[in-house]
Design a protein around this motif. Structure first.
Motif, PDB file in Angstrom:
ATOM      1  N   VAL A  83      44.083 -31.783 -11.743  1.00 40.01           N
ATOM      2  CA  VAL A  83      45.098 -32.188 -10.765  1.00 40.01           C
ATOM      3  C   VAL A  83      44.764 -33.564 -10.198  1.00 40.01           C
ATOM      4  O   VAL A  83      45.668 -34.366  -9.937  1.00 40.01           O
ATOM      5  CB  VAL A  83      45.253 -31.122  -9.660  1.00 40.01           C
ATOM      6  CG1 VAL A  83      46.105 -31.625  -8.518  1.00 40.01           C
ATOM      7  CG2 VAL A  83      45.859 -29.854 -10.244  1.00 40.01           C
ATOM      8  N   LEU A 113      49.376 -26.520 -15.993  1.00 44.51           N
ATOM      9  CA  LEU A 113      50.514 -26.834 -15.128  1.00 44.51           C
ATOM     10  C   LEU A 113      51.100 -25.558 -14.543  1.00 44.51           C
ATOM     11  O   LEU A 113      51.390 -25.486 -13.339  1.00 44.51           O
ATOM     12  CB  LEU A 113      51.583 -27.603 -15.906  1.00 44.51           C
ATOM     13  CG  LEU A 113      51.210 -29.016 -16.353  1.00 44.51           C
ATOM     14  CD1 LEU A 113      52.325 -29.612 -17.207  1.00 44.51           C
ATOM     15  CD2 LEU A 113      50.906 -29.906 -15.169  1.00 44.51           C
ATOM     16  N   GLY A 116      48.689 -24.152 -11.947  1.00 43.42           N
ATOM     17  CA  GLY A 116      48.760 -24.905 -10.695  1.00 43.42           C
ATOM     18  C   GLY A 116      50.008 -24.571  -9.895  1.00 43.42           C
ATOM     19  O   GLY A 116      49.969 -24.470  -8.671  1.00 43.42           O
ATOM     20  N   SER A 126      50.962 -30.449  -4.629  1.00 46.80           N
ATOM     21  CA  SER A 126      51.133 -31.180  -5.875  1.00 46.80           C
ATOM     22  C   SER A 126      52.343 -30.716  -6.679  1.00 46.80           C
ATOM     23  O   SER A 126      52.419 -30.981  -7.875  1.00 46.80           O
ATOM     24  CB  SER A 126      49.883 -31.015  -6.745  1.00 46.80           C
ATOM     25  OG  SER A 126      48.750 -31.478  -6.073  1.00 46.80           O
ATOM     26  N   LEU A 130      53.214 -31.784 -10.526  1.00 45.91           N
ATOM     27  CA  LEU A 130      53.141 -30.804 -11.609  1.00 45.91           C
ATOM     28  C   LEU A 130      54.475 -30.687 -12.333  1.00 45.91           C
ATOM     29  O   LEU A 130      54.524 -30.617 -13.564  1.00 45.91           O
ATOM     30  CB  LEU A 130      52.719 -29.437 -11.061  1.00 45.91           C
ATOM     31  CG  LEU A 130      51.314 -29.362 -10.460  1.00 45.91           C
ATOM     32  CD1 LEU A 130      51.084 -27.999  -9.824  1.00 45.91           C
ATOM     33  CD2 LEU A 130      50.256 -29.661 -11.483  1.00 45.91           C
ATOM     34  N   HIS A 134      55.329 -31.558 -16.155  1.00 50.72           N
ATOM     35  CA  HIS A 134      55.958 -30.522 -16.980  1.00 50.72           C
ATOM     36  C   HIS A 134      57.177 -31.085 -17.705  1.00 50.72           C
ATOM     37  O   HIS A 134      57.371 -30.843 -18.897  1.00 50.72           O
ATOM     38  CB  HIS A 134      56.357 -29.329 -16.104  1.00 50.72           C
ATOM     39  CG  HIS A 134      56.935 -28.190 -16.874  1.00 50.72           C
ATOM     40  ND1 HIS A 134      58.263 -28.111 -17.190  1.00 50.72           N
ATOM     41  CD2 HIS A 134      56.347 -27.096 -17.396  1.00 50.72           C
ATOM     42  CE1 HIS A 134      58.483 -27.004 -17.876  1.00 50.72           C
ATOM     43  NE2 HIS A 134      57.340 -26.366 -18.011  1.00 50.72           N
TER      44      HIS A 134
END
Length: 156
Positions: A83, A113, A116, A126, A130, A134
């Motif tokens: 991250v 991803l 997270g 985030s 993310l 993606h």
């Protein structure tokens, strides 16, 4: 009405029941070794980021990612390192970085991803980063990357 019967694990009586350990292999490293390797990778990632080598930093994190149920501390440190890379990357650089990754690294990135996004609190901090990664990863690697990430039993 007695509902205690619902608390019985009936799979323990079934000879053909699959266990999680039969579905995938665990990380061959012991937890201490996996954590040590992840800490060394984190230091190498900081060095790569200082040289603006985002592809190299991502490759370090993704190629030797810890997996399985017994290395949680190493997996969390690896996610934090990943991250930090994602947060320090410019949005315009993301497609080029993703194209430079191997297919396996792209699939592992997709798994991270999703991990997270699933963690409480991470989406708040985030979430947009993310989701941006993606989007770009799906554009480059296609929807097959999503399918492979969802069906791979190795837990990152």
């Amino acid at each position: 009405m007695d509902v205690n019967f619902r608390k019985i694990d009936i799979d323990q009586y079934d000879e053909d029941a699959l266990l999680d350990t039969e579905l995938y292999e665990s990380d061959p490293r012991d937890p201490a070794q996996a954590l040590n390797d992840t800490k060394q990778n984190a230091a190498a990632v900081r060095s790569s980021l200082s040289r603006n080598d985002y592809v190299g930093a991502l490759t370090l994190v993704l190629e030797n990612a810890p997996y399985g149920p017994n290395v949680e501390e190493a997996k969390n440190l690896n996610l934090q390192t990943l991250v930090s890379i994602l947060n320090s990357t410019k949005a315009t650089d993301i497609p080029g970085i993703v194209k430079a990754l191997s297919t396996d690294a792209q699939d592992t990135l997709m798994k991270y991803l999703y991990k997270g996004m699933a963690l409480p609190g991470w989406g708040d901090v985030s979430g947009s980063v993310l989701l941006g990664w993606h989007e770009k990863l799906t554009e480059v690697a296609g929807t097959g990357c999503i399918v492979r990430a969802m069906t791979d039993r190795r837990l990152v």
